[in-house]
Design a protein around this motif. Structure first.
Motif, PDB file in Angstrom:
ATOM      1  N   SER A   7      -6.175   5.185  -4.449  1.00  0.00           N
ATOM      2  CA  SER A   7      -6.289   5.259  -5.942  1.00  0.00           C
ATOM      3  C   SER A   7      -5.215   5.197  -6.855  1.00  0.00           C
ATOM      4  CB  SER A   7      -7.450   6.091  -6.421  1.00  0.00           C
ATOM      5  OG  SER A   7      -8.615   6.235  -5.864  1.00  0.00           O
ATOM      6  N   LEU A  24      -3.963   2.320  -9.027  1.00  0.00           N
ATOM      7  CA  LEU A  24      -4.671   0.964  -9.306  1.00  0.00           C
ATOM      8  C   LEU A  24      -5.264   0.929 -10.957  1.00  0.00           C
ATOM      9  CD1 LEU A  24      -7.430   1.600  -6.477  1.00  0.00           C
ATOM     10  CD2 LEU A  24      -5.750  -0.526  -6.748  1.00  0.00           C
ATOM     11  N   PRO A  43     -10.748   1.793  -5.326  1.00  0.00           N
ATOM     12  CA  PRO A  43     -10.451   1.097  -4.097  1.00  0.00           C
ATOM     13  C   PRO A  43     -11.573   0.627  -3.268  1.00  0.00           C
ATOM     14  CG  PRO A  43     -10.119   3.542  -3.555  1.00  0.00           C
ATOM     15  CD  PRO A  43     -10.506   3.292  -5.036  1.00  0.00           C
ATOM     16  N   GLN A 102      -6.456  -3.712  -4.665  1.00  0.00           N
ATOM     17  CA  GLN A 102      -7.821  -3.045  -4.681  1.00  0.00           C
ATOM     18  C   GLN A 102      -8.075  -2.631  -3.295  1.00  0.00           C
ATOM     19  OE1 GLN A 102     -10.797  -4.430  -6.721  1.00  0.00           O
ATOM     20  NE2 GLN A 102     -12.280  -2.549  -6.577  1.00  0.00           N
ATOM     21  N   CYS A 161      -7.694  -1.678   0.335  1.00  0.00           N
ATOM     22  CA  CYS A 161      -7.093  -0.699   1.106  1.00  0.00           C
ATOM     23  C   CYS A 161      -7.493  -0.627   2.568  1.00  0.00           C
ATOM     24  CB  CYS A 161      -6.859   0.617   0.464  1.00  0.00           C
ATOM     25  SG  CYS A 161      -6.236   0.758  -1.107  1.00  0.00           S
TER      26      CYS A 161
END
Length: 197
Positions: free
Chosen positions: A194, A197, A3, A65, A67
């Motif tokens: 994560s 992802l 991330p 991706q 955050c």
């Protein structure tokens, strides 16, 4: 894929506050991109900076991706951005009704970075009221993690749990507005971001 974390600080604070620094150090040690801008105290300018930053990062990164993290007033901004751009978010003792809660700060305020004074105006409160999302929020346990401590002396944690009924909740007894022992959480927050992802 890792991330990319955008941290949004609270009222009177800056990108070098204690929680931001804890996250910055953890991310640096684990090769995770971390951004914590020091924002204007004027809400309209802070919001413009944040929306431009999110849009530019989103254009460069893979979907989901980017955050968000936010503390106090930063939690208010982070929640509004998460709803607007469909992003994952972690909120730490967030202000859900920042216009209402920061009305009591009208007048002279202090920037914690260098103790310089600035004026907190009625028009700033009105901007925050205009930015406030509709509650209850539709964010889910997969997209929003709420971290609150019941000993928060500035904000009633129950406002956040009521506004975010479907989020993942961590409610700790005691503590304070700064969130005592936040250093326990960076690894878990990265794992939350994560996932998927």
């Amino acid at each position: 894929m890792q991330p990319v974390i955008l941290f949004i600080h609270g009222f009177g604070s800056n990108g070098f506050g204690s929680k931001a620094q804890i996250m910055r150090d953890y991310c640096a040690a684990h090769d995770i991109r971390f951004i914590a801008p020091s924002l204007s105290h004027i809400p309209a300018l802070a919001w413009q900076t944040l929306t431009e930053l999110v849009e530019q990062l989103n254009a460069m990164l893979a979907p989901k991706q980017l955050c968000l993290m936010g503390s106090s007033l930063g939690g208010f901004y982070a929640h509004a951005l998460a709803q607007k751009y469909d992003l994952k978010v972690t909120l730490i003792n967030p202000s859900m009704h920042a216009g209402k809660s920061l009305r009591r700060a009208l007048g002279q305020a202090i920037n914690y970075f260098d103790d310089s004074p600035y004026e907190w105006r009625e028009s700033y409160v009105e901007t925050l009221q205009q930015l406030e999302p509709h509650y209850p929020s539709a964010l889910t346990p997969q997209t929003c993690w709420l971290l609150v401590q019941t000993g928060d002396e500035l904000l009633d944690y129950r406002e956040a749990t009521a506004a975010l009924p479907d989020a993942k909740h961590t409610i700790e007894q005691g503590g304070d507005h700064g969130f005592v022992d936040f250093a326990r959480y960076p690894k878990e927050i990265v794992a939350f971001f994560s996932a998927a992802l």
